[in-house]
Design a protein around this motif. Structure first.
Motif, mmCIF file in Angstrom:
data_model
loop_
_atom_site.group_PDB
_atom_site.id
_atom_site.type_symbol
_atom_site.label_atom_id
_atom_site.label_comp_id
_atom_site.label_asym_id
_atom_site.label_seq_id
_atom_site.Cartn_x
_atom_site.Cartn_y
_atom_site.Cartn_z
ATOM 1 N N ALA A 21 0.815 -1.216 0.000
ATOM 2 C CA ALA A 21 0.000 0.000 0.000
ATOM 3 C C ALA A 21 0.850 1.268 0.000
ATOM 4 C CB ALA A 21 -0.950 -0.003 1.193
ATOM 5 N N LEU A 22 2.137 1.155 0.320
ATOM 6 C CA LEU A 22 3.016 2.327 0.279
ATOM 7 C C LEU A 22 3.234 2.823 -1.150
ATOM 8 C CD1 LEU A 22 5.767 1.473 2.927
ATOM 9 C CD2 LEU A 22 3.747 2.950 3.188
ATOM 10 N N CYS A 23 2.994 1.963 -2.112
ATOM 11 C CA CYS A 23 3.133 2.365 -3.511
ATOM 12 C C CYS A 23 2.109 3.460 -3.802
ATOM 13 C CB CYS A 23 2.914 1.177 -4.445
ATOM 14 S SG CYS A 23 2.933 1.643 -6.193
ATOM 15 N N ASP A 24 2.577 4.578 -4.332
ATOM 16 C CA ASP A 24 1.666 5.692 -4.611
ATOM 17 C C ASP A 24 1.036 5.622 -5.994
ATOM 18 O OD1 ASP A 24 3.683 6.709 -6.376
ATOM 19 O OD2 ASP A 24 4.593 7.780 -4.709
ATOM 20 N N GLY A 25 1.451 4.644 -6.803
ATOM 21 C CA GLY A 25 0.858 4.476 -8.121
ATOM 22 C C GLY A 25 1.358 5.455 -9.156
ATOM 23 N N CYS A 26 2.574 5.970 -8.977
ATOM 24 C CA CYS A 26 3.097 6.948 -9.933
ATOM 25 C C CYS A 26 3.679 6.288 -11.182
ATOM 26 C CB CYS A 26 4.127 7.856 -9.284
ATOM 27 S SG CYS A 26 5.743 7.091 -8.979
ATOM 28 N N GLY A 27 4.176 5.058 -11.057
ATOM 29 C CA GLY A 27 4.766 4.351 -12.186
ATOM 30 C C GLY A 27 6.200 4.741 -12.495
ATOM 31 N N ARG A 28 6.779 5.660 -11.750
ATOM 32 C CA ARG A 28 8.145 6.125 -12.051
ATOM 33 C C ARG A 28 9.196 5.035 -11.861
ATOM 34 N NH1 ARG A 28 8.986 11.796 -12.692
ATOM 35 N NH2 ARG A 28 6.990 12.860 -12.603
ATOM 36 N N CYS A 29 8.952 4.100 -10.963
ATOM 37 C CA CYS A 29 9.930 3.022 -10.774
ATOM 38 C C CYS A 29 9.943 2.087 -11.978
ATOM 39 C CB CYS A 29 9.651 2.249 -9.487
ATOM 40 S SG CYS A 29 8.040 1.458 -9.428
ATOM 41 N N CYS A 30 8.914 2.151 -12.800
ATOM 42 C CA CYS A 30 8.816 1.285 -13.982
ATOM 43 C C CYS A 30 9.387 1.930 -15.233
ATOM 44 C CB CYS A 30 7.358 0.902 -14.221
ATOM 45 S SG CYS A 30 6.664 -0.053 -12.855
ATOM 46 N N LEU A 31 9.959 3.114 -15.101
ATOM 47 C CA LEU A 31 10.618 3.732 -16.246
ATOM 48 C C LEU A 31 11.956 3.041 -16.482
ATOM 49 C CD1 LEU A 31 9.953 7.527 -15.602
ATOM 50 C CD2 LEU A 31 8.775 6.003 -17.216
ATOM 51 N N VAL A 32 12.304 2.873 -17.728
ATOM 52 C CA VAL A 32 13.560 2.222 -18.094
ATOM 53 C C VAL A 32 14.730 3.103 -17.652
ATOM 54 C CG1 VAL A 32 14.970 1.441 -20.036
ATOM 55 C CG2 VAL A 32 12.498 1.015 -20.030
ATOM 56 N N LYS A 33 15.736 2.462 -17.100
ATOM 57 C CA LYS A 33 16.955 3.143 -16.687
ATOM 58 C C LYS A 33 18.132 2.472 -17.373
ATOM 59 C CE LYS A 33 14.410 3.895 -12.631
ATOM 60 N NZ LYS A 33 13.198 3.371 -13.248
ATOM 61 N N ILE A 34 19.071 3.279 -17.792
ATOM 62 C CA ILE A 34 20.287 2.725 -18.397
ATOM 63 C C ILE A 34 21.498 3.354 -17.724
ATOM 64 C CG2 ILE A 34 19.314 2.062 -20.633
ATOM 65 C CD1 ILE A 34 20.254 4.682 -21.801
ATOM 66 N N GLU A 35 22.519 2.539 -17.598
ATOM 67 C CA GLU A 35 23.756 3.035 -17.001
ATOM 68 C C GLU A 35 24.643 3.594 -18.099
ATOM 69 O OE1 GLU A 35 27.532 1.493 -14.327
ATOM 70 O OE2 GLU A 35 25.701 0.307 -14.397
ATOM 71 N N GLU A 36 25.107 4.820 -17.892
ATOM 72 C CA GLU A 36 26.024 5.450 -18.835
ATOM 73 C C GLU A 36 27.367 4.724 -18.717
ATOM 74 O OE1 GLU A 36 25.350 7.919 -20.942
ATOM 75 O OE2 GLU A 36 23.319 8.338 -20.253
ATOM 76 N N GLU A 37 27.843 4.190 -19.817
ATOM 77 C CA GLU A 37 29.075 3.397 -19.791
ATOM 78 C C GLU A 37 30.283 4.190 -19.310
ATOM 79 O OE1 GLU A 37 29.870 1.273 -23.417
ATOM 80 O OE2 GLU A 37 27.743 0.742 -23.638
ATOM 81 N N ASP A 38 30.411 5.436 -19.742
ATOM 82 C CA ASP A 38 31.595 6.231 -19.424
ATOM 83 C C ASP A 38 31.641 6.687 -17.967
ATOM 84 O OD1 ASP A 38 32.209 5.971 -22.106
ATOM 85 O OD2 ASP A 38 31.441 7.953 -22.646
#
Length: 149
Positions: A21-38
């Motif tokens: 229930a702590l989830c606020d339903g924003c969906g931001r954690c489900c956005l794709v993240k990529i690590e910058e190689e450099d």
């Protein structure tokens, strides 16, 4: 769920239902993240996981998400130290940092649509990864979080 549990209990004392229930339903954690190689920095895209229903900002197959999306992260007390990659508005992060839930959070406001009206959710700007070619991901970067924060 226990009455106003988020104000009275520690994260360790929550039941599974209260934790969810702590989830606020924003969906931001489900956005794709990529690590910058450099640099090792983490770039967040406006591209959402293929399982995210962008209109509701909820996972379309929550029970099977880990088998369908192996890189999906299960938020738990075991990885609470990693919560810093979550947005500062996130209920899990706010609770882990001792800041309590925001006034617009569904538990406090009683209104699960408020997160969307406040512009906190991804509803107004996310696109599904099903609609974006991976080679175009750089065109969808909306934020970069330095590795040392």
């Amino acid at each position: 769920m226990r009455e106003r549990f988020w104000e009275r209990l520690t994260l360790e004392e929550l039941t599974d239902e209260e934790w969810e229930a702590l989830c606020d339903g924003c969906g931001r954690c489900c956005l794709v993240k990529i690590e910058e190689e450099d640099t090792g920095d983490i770039a967040t895209l406006n591209v959402a996981c293929k399982l995210l229903d962008i209109d509701s900002c909820r996972c379309s197959d929550y029970p099977s998400r880990f088998s369908q999306v192996p890189e999906c992260t299960k938020l738990s007390l075991d990885n609470v130290e990693l919560f810093r990659w979550l947005p500062e508005t996130c209920g899990y992060r706010r609770m882990a940092e001792g800041r309590g839930l925001a006034r617009w959070h569904p538990l406090r406001s009683g209104d699960p649509e408020r997160v969307h009206r406040k512009g906190i959710s991804v509803r107004s700007f996310a696109v599904s990864e099903r609609d974006v070619d991976e080679e175009d991901y750089e065109d969808h970067i909306i934020a970069v979080l330095p590795i040392e924060y």
